[in-house]
Design an enzyme around this catalytic site. Sequence first.
Site, PDB file in Angstrom:
ATOM      1  N   THR A   1      41.066  40.441  37.046  1.00 43.82           N
ATOM      2  CA  THR A   1      40.505  40.228  35.714  1.00 43.82           C
ATOM      3  C   THR A   1      39.312  41.151  35.608  1.00 43.82           C
ATOM      4  O   THR A   1      38.607  41.336  36.599  1.00 43.82           O
ATOM      5  CB  THR A   1      40.000  38.775  35.591  1.00 43.82           C
ATOM      6  OG1 THR A   1      41.102  37.899  35.716  1.00 43.82           O
ATOM      7  CG2 THR A   1      39.293  38.522  34.261  1.00 43.82           C
TER       8      THR A   1
ATOM      9  N   GLY B   1      40.739  36.050  40.359  1.00 47.37           N
ATOM     10  CA  GLY B   1      41.488  35.452  41.455  1.00 47.37           C
ATOM     11  C   GLY B   1      42.492  34.432  40.950  1.00 47.37           C
ATOM     12  O   GLY B   1      42.868  34.455  39.773  1.00 47.37           O
TER      13      GLY B   1
ATOM     14  N   ASP C   1      42.601  30.979  33.996  1.00 43.35           N
ATOM     15  CA  ASP C   1      41.202  30.531  33.919  1.00 43.35           C
ATOM     16  C   ASP C   1      40.361  31.373  32.960  1.00 43.35           C
ATOM     17  O   ASP C   1      39.326  30.907  32.473  1.00 43.35           O
ATOM     18  CB  ASP C   1      40.565  30.572  35.311  1.00 43.35           C
ATOM     19  CG  ASP C   1      40.632  31.961  35.961  1.00 43.35           C
ATOM     20  OD1 ASP C   1      41.580  32.729  35.656  1.00 43.35           O
ATOM     21  OD2 ASP C   1      39.741  32.282  36.766  1.00 43.35           O
TER      22      ASP C   1
HETATM   23  N1  ASP Z   1      42.128  34.867  37.193  1.00 38.14           N
HETATM   24  C1  ASP Z   1      43.245  35.530  36.606  1.00 38.14           C
HETATM   25  C2  ASP Z   1      44.296  34.528  36.301  1.00 38.14           C
HETATM   26  O1  ASP Z   1      44.603  33.719  37.153  1.00 38.14           O
HETATM   27  C3  ASP Z   1      43.804  36.625  37.409  1.00 38.14           C
HETATM   28  C4  ASP Z   1      42.854  37.341  38.325  1.00 38.14           C
HETATM   29  O2  ASP Z   1      41.703  37.518  38.048  1.00 38.14           O
HETATM   30  O3  ASP Z   1      43.233  37.761  39.392  1.00 38.14           O
HETATM   31  O4  ASP Z   1      44.846  34.570  35.239  1.00 38.14           O
END
Ligand code: ASP
Length: 333
Positions: free
Chosen positions: A198, A250, A229
């Site tokens: 993200t 994440g 999230d």
């Molecule tokens: N947090 C993001 C999601 O789960 C993806 C990421 O940042 O890796 O949609």
Amino acid sequence: MADDKAISRRRFAVGAAGLAALPVAAEAAKPAKPAPIPVGKPFILTTWDFGPGANAIGWPMLAEGKSSLDVVEAAINHVELLGDYWVGADGVPNEVGETTLDAMILWGPTHDIGAVGCLKRVKKAISVARKVMEETQHTLIVGDDATRFAARMGFTETSLTGPKSQAAFAKWAEKGERSDAFGPEPIARDDRLAGHDTVGSIALDAAGNLTVGCSTNGREFKIPGRVGDSPIPGAGAYGDQAVGGAVATGNGDVMMRFLPTYHAVELMRGGMHPQAAAEAAIKRIEDAGYRISGGIAVIRRDGVHGGAKTGWKDNPFSYSVQTASGNVKVPVA
Ligand code: ASP
């Protein structure tokens, strides 16, 4: 009954006796009121390798005295349009091959927030989120209705599918498996997610106003309709005009259960150093037994920053902070 009363009277007597000793102890344990956080000078923080490029877009705007709201939007738009696989169009497809976007923006002075989840067929998700914030009383609009809202606001509908998302989907679809999101929770086992990023950005402008934002296309091969999230306040991003901000990345399916960015900002409000606040927010997730990859970057309004991660042993999570003294890229250990 009479006995119960006697017991409770006795307990009260013991309690009261105990209480008599309390004032001294309580007084001693009372935390000192945290010192007010200084106003701070302009900065922009952006996560991952997107940092230097996004900050290079945002910093000149801050130096010219532009609002942090315009700065965060421009910095994130830059990343959304890069064609990187993990943010924006032509990236991370879902279980049926479609790319959908999640984004959020928070404006410090009013604590107003706008967000979109599972946005389809519109590229600049952070800009649609800003419209939700500025044009409506709503906070989060999702799915095809978010697309319809964007169209009402003048955004162009276009396919978010491209060569990268098509190739990734074709390779995955060959296996004939359903989304790994149907698997067991990543407790006592690693989440095994191949990757997911993200972009998060936090800026303070010359007028002392804070903006926090983030944008992603989420998790690979997610179940259609999944919202991560990123558009959830306190999960993907959070900020407080008087304190500072935090952005997360994440495994959002797990991370949003712990509101790590809210947690970190509130710890900073209580006087904790940003580095310690970032570590404590990530530790809360680890302590619950989750074995995921995830990280947060945190910055106080006086420009002091910190970051923490879990998992990602081979993946160098970083954030970059640009101020009048230049850009510094901080690898998160
Ligand atoms: N947090 C993001 C999601 O789960 C993806 C990421 O940042 O890796 O949609």
